[in-house]
Design a protein around this motif. Structure first.
Motif, PDB file in Angstrom:
ATOM      1  N   GLU A   1       9.143   7.304   3.902  1.00 52.84           N
ATOM      2  CA  GLU A   1       8.747   7.342   2.342  1.00 52.84           C
ATOM      3  C   GLU A   1       7.632   8.309   2.087  1.00 52.84           C
ATOM      4  OE1 GLU A   1       7.774   5.055  -1.748  1.00 52.84           O
ATOM      5  OE2 GLU A   1       7.566   3.683   0.039  1.00 52.84           O
ATOM      6  N   LEU A   2       7.552   9.249   1.177  1.00 54.43           N
ATOM      7  CA  LEU A   2       6.793  10.348   0.985  1.00 54.43           C
ATOM      8  C   LEU A   2       6.023   9.945  -0.154  1.00 54.43           C
ATOM      9  CD1 LEU A   2       8.679  13.864   1.467  1.00 54.43           C
ATOM     10  CD2 LEU A   2       7.307  12.522   3.104  1.00 54.43           C
ATOM     11  N   GLY A   3       4.675  10.406  -0.188  1.00 51.75           N
ATOM     12  CA  GLY A   3       3.964  10.034  -1.403  1.00 51.75           C
ATOM     13  C   GLY A   3       2.314  11.072  -1.245  1.00 51.75           C
ATOM     14  N   GLY A   4       1.738  10.832  -2.452  1.00 48.54           N
ATOM     15  CA  GLY A   4       0.487  11.449  -2.421  1.00 48.54           C
ATOM     16  C   GLY A   4      -0.519  10.583  -1.875  1.00 48.54           C
ATOM     17  N   THR A   5      -1.822  11.019  -1.229  1.00 51.87           N
ATOM     18  CA  THR A   5      -2.663  10.188  -0.709  1.00 51.87           C
ATOM     19  C   THR A   5      -2.687   8.809  -1.565  1.00 51.87           C
ATOM     20  OG1 THR A   5      -4.425  11.625  -1.467  1.00 51.87           O
ATOM     21  CG2 THR A   5      -3.675  11.774   0.767  1.00 51.87           C
ATOM     22  N   ASP A   6      -2.735   8.940  -2.778  1.00 55.31           N
ATOM     23  CA  ASP A   6      -3.134   7.615  -3.769  1.00 55.31           C
ATOM     24  C   ASP A   6      -2.110   6.584  -3.489  1.00 55.31           C
ATOM     25  OD1 ASP A   6      -1.336   9.506  -4.921  1.00 55.31           O
ATOM     26  OD2 ASP A   6      -1.997   9.017  -6.822  1.00 55.31           O
ATOM     27  N   GLN A   7      -0.863   7.176  -2.828  1.00 53.37           N
ATOM     28  CA  GLN A   7       0.133   6.109  -2.908  1.00 53.37           C
ATOM     29  C   GLN A   7       0.197   5.495  -1.439  1.00 53.37           C
ATOM     30  OE1 GLN A   7       2.452   5.222  -5.240  1.00 53.37           O
ATOM     31  NE2 GLN A   7       1.032   6.111  -6.708  1.00 53.37           N
ATOM     32  N   LEU A   8      -0.674   5.635  -0.822  1.00 54.16           N
ATOM     33  CA  LEU A   8      -0.696   5.027   0.737  1.00 54.16           C
ATOM     34  C   LEU A   8      -0.587   3.403   0.671  1.00 54.16           C
ATOM     35  CD1 LEU A   8      -0.857   5.199   3.956  1.00 54.16           C
ATOM     36  CD2 LEU A   8      -3.340   5.173   3.503  1.00 54.16           C
ATOM     37  N   PHE A   9      -1.255   2.742  -0.006  1.00 52.34           N
ATOM     38  CA  PHE A   9      -1.159   1.387  -0.254  1.00 52.34           C
ATOM     39  C   PHE A   9       0.116   0.939  -0.670  1.00 52.34           C
ATOM     40  CE2 PHE A   9      -1.346  -2.812  -1.945  1.00 52.34           C
ATOM     41  CZ  PHE A   9      -2.355  -3.785  -1.040  1.00 52.34           C
ATOM     42  N   ASN A  10       0.646   1.553  -1.721  1.00 50.02           N
ATOM     43  CA  ASN A  10       1.937   0.977  -2.112  1.00 50.02           C
ATOM     44  C   ASN A  10       3.314   1.327  -1.074  1.00 50.02           C
ATOM     45  OD1 ASN A  10       0.836   0.582  -4.548  1.00 50.02           O
ATOM     46  ND2 ASN A  10       1.630   2.340  -5.595  1.00 50.02           N
TER      47      ASN A  10
ATOM     48  N   ARG B   1      -4.001  -9.731   0.042  1.00 43.33           N
ATOM     49  CA  ARG B   1      -3.471  -8.307   0.429  1.00 43.33           C
ATOM     50  C   ARG B   1      -3.428  -7.530  -0.726  1.00 43.33           C
ATOM     51  NH1 ARG B   1       1.054  -8.330   4.960  1.00 43.33           N
ATOM     52  NH2 ARG B   1       0.384  -6.318   4.873  1.00 43.33           N
ATOM     53  N   ILE B   2      -2.843  -7.827  -1.724  1.00 43.22           N
ATOM     54  CA  ILE B   2      -2.766  -6.878  -2.958  1.00 43.22           C
ATOM     55  C   ILE B   2      -4.000  -6.526  -3.416  1.00 43.22           C
ATOM     56  CG2 ILE B   2      -2.137  -6.904  -5.668  1.00 43.22           C
ATOM     57  CD1 ILE B   2       0.371  -6.586  -3.729  1.00 43.22           C
ATOM     58  N   LEU B   3      -4.989  -7.398  -3.485  1.00 44.25           N
ATOM     59  CA  LEU B   3      -6.353  -7.155  -3.948  1.00 44.25           C
ATOM     60  C   LEU B   3      -7.145  -6.143  -3.027  1.00 44.25           C
ATOM     61  CD1 LEU B   3      -7.259 -10.563  -5.588  1.00 44.25           C
ATOM     62  CD2 LEU B   3      -6.507  -8.319  -6.733  1.00 44.25           C
ATOM     63  N   GLU B   4      -6.538  -5.895  -1.967  1.00 47.22           N
ATOM     64  CA  GLU B   4      -7.220  -4.802  -0.869  1.00 47.22           C
ATOM     65  C   GLU B   4      -7.167  -3.582  -1.611  1.00 47.22           C
ATOM     66  OE1 GLU B   4      -5.214  -5.484   2.685  1.00 47.22           O
ATOM     67  OE2 GLU B   4      -6.191  -7.344   3.195  1.00 47.22           O
ATOM     68  N   ARG B   5      -6.328  -3.348  -2.283  1.00 47.13           N
ATOM     69  CA  ARG B   5      -6.224  -1.988  -3.149  1.00 47.13           C
ATOM     70  C   ARG B   5      -7.575  -1.358  -3.594  1.00 47.13           C
ATOM     71  NH1 ARG B   5      -1.139   0.114  -6.210  1.00 47.13           N
ATOM     72  NH2 ARG B   5      -2.790   0.599  -7.454  1.00 47.13           N
ATOM     73  N   ASP B   6      -7.813  -0.429  -3.243  1.00 44.48           N
ATOM     74  CA  ASP B   6      -9.299   0.083  -3.613  1.00 44.48           C
ATOM     75  C   ASP B   6      -9.467   0.023  -5.240  1.00 44.48           C
ATOM     76  OD1 ASP B   6     -10.325   0.779  -1.216  1.00 44.48           O
ATOM     77  OD2 ASP B   6      -9.820   2.703  -1.371  1.00 44.48           O
ATOM     78  N   ASP B   7      -8.467   0.223  -6.170  1.00 47.39           N
ATOM     79  CA  ASP B   7      -8.742   0.572  -7.408  1.00 47.39           C
ATOM     80  C   ASP B   7      -8.887  -0.857  -8.111  1.00 47.39           C
ATOM     81  OD1 ASP B   7      -5.927  -0.027  -7.092  1.00 47.39           O
ATOM     82  OD2 ASP B   7      -5.490   2.049  -7.624  1.00 47.39           O
TER      83      ASP B   7
END
Length: 413
Positions: free
Chosen positions: A195-204, A155-161
């Protein structure tokens, strides 16, 4: 900041309309509605790793959403990730980011918090400041192993980066895999409702939602906002890309910067940085672009500088746009010791003394690239000098870097 009346009893549908504005991801709206319907103040979390001490309008997008929650009677938690910054958030990174020391993150955090208060309400019942070293630093090795057991590597490795780096054969350090877990554990420790965040924080942020459920808590709502595109129109606003408008910029500098927003981005800036209703925004966009830019500049400057003289800021912009020199220009006094035996001083040295470049070499390069003006006229002599008489004339001389950075130089007595 202008004091806005707190409206905790606003109907839920009206609250949702305010909170949905400009949002990209909302996981889930039904969960948020249920939380709001209880009529109790929610705990709204925003985590920030203070890797840089300066904020810009890109940061203001999320801070503005936090302020909206506060105005609806909810408590926002500004979480300073002093501990997670020592790991380094891998979001969007193609390589491991150098970690910071705890001392570096805390020093940056002081400036960060002062700037956040330009937008956020500071009442104790509406703002809570926390550092995640409070609960992460005491964790022992066994605690970390137990935390790691609650989430799978797959699941962790599902992150795009991470996926892209694996495909490219780029190394991923083990500590980077722990970052989403530690950020998610913050939500558990704080009992966050949203929790708020930028779109780059969606996974976290979704990891936090999953961990809360695993720890027997009600999962947080995840809300992401778009990354504000910079003035170059191609990438997100960033200090490193020099395409930003600083949160603490002077009113005239901020006004001039907003007048440079690319036309295709106007709707985005209006939506994310103002309270203008959609129909008014469309009316402005249908009109002359200059009028739309002017209204955007007035709205944002009045928001962040409520005591500013908007007319003066606009007049300064007009003067500069026409190639003129504005009235209020910062003055730098040049010590007589800077004059050589000939009674002259190099223009490159004056540029450095004015704070426009860090070194004589950089100043000569600026001049050679036709980036400097003297008294409103291009100055193109990298090895040129000015005389004592020129510096002591009434009003001294005005040098200009780019379109809107002016400094008046006068010789000391």
């Amino acid at each position: 900041m202008t004091t806005t009346e707190i409206r905790p009893n606003l109907p839920v549908d009206e609250q949702l309309a305010i909170l949905r504005r400009g949002v990209v991801d909302l996981v889930t709206e039904d969960d948020l509605r249920r939380k709001l319907e209880r009529g109790q103040p929610l705990r709204i979390k925003l985590g920030a790793d203070p890797t840089r001490p300066d904020l810009h309008l890109g940061h203001a997008v999320i801070l503005r959403k936090m302020r909206q929650f506060q105005d609806l009677g909810h408590k926002v938690i500004m979480l300073i990730g002093d501990f997670t910054a020592m790991i380094g958030d891998p979001s969007g990174k193609s390589k491991t980011r150098p970690p910071l020391t705890l001392e570096e993150t805390r020093a940056n955090a002081q400036s960060y918090l002062e700037q956040c208060r330009l937008i956020l309400r500071d009442e104790p019942e509406l703002l809570e400041l926390r550092f995640n070293s409070e609960w992460l630093e005491p964790l022992g090795y066994a605690d970390v192993i137990r935390l790691a057991s609650r989430y799978t590597v797959a699941r962790i490795l599902e992150r795009d980066d991470f996926t892209k780096r694996l495909s490219a054969g780029t190394p991923i350090s083990l500590h980077e895999l722990l970052y989403p877990l530690t950020q998610g554990y913050d939500s558990v420790a704080l009992h966050a409702d949203v929790e708020l965040g930028g779109t780059d924080q969606l996974f976290n942020n979704l990891v936090g939602r999953a961990l809360q459920r695993d720890y027997g808590q009600e999962p947080q709502v995840v809300m992401t906002l778009p990354l504000l595109v910079g003035l170059d129109g191609t990438e997100k606003m960033s200090k490193s890309l020099d395409n930003y408008i600083g949160l603490t910029d002077e009113p005239d500098v901020m006004f001039a910067g907003l007048m440079k927003v690319p036309d295709p981005l106007l709707e985005n800036y209006f939506t994310l940085l103002t309270d203008l209703p959609p129909e008014r925004i469309q009316e402005l966009l249908a009109g002359h672009p200059v009028a739309a830019h002017r209204e955007l500049a007035r709205q944002v400057v009045a928001w962040l500088h409520p005591q500013a003289d908007l007319a003066a800021a606009e007049e300064r912009f007009r003067a500069v746009a026409k190639g003129g020199i504005p009235e209020n220009v910062p003055t730098v006094t040049v010590a007589r010791e800077e004059l050589g035996e000939s009674g002259r001083v190099s223009m490159a040295r004056l540029v450095v003394l004015a704070g426009l470049e860090p070194s004589n070499g950089a100043a000569r390069k600026l001049i050679g690239n036709r980036g400097l003006k003297l008294n409103g006229k291009p100055y193109t002599e990298p090895q040129g000098t000015l005389s004592q008489d020129e510096l002591t004339e009434e009003g001294g001389v005005v040098i200009q870097k780019g379109k809107d950075r002016f400094v008046r130089l006068i010789l000391g007595t």
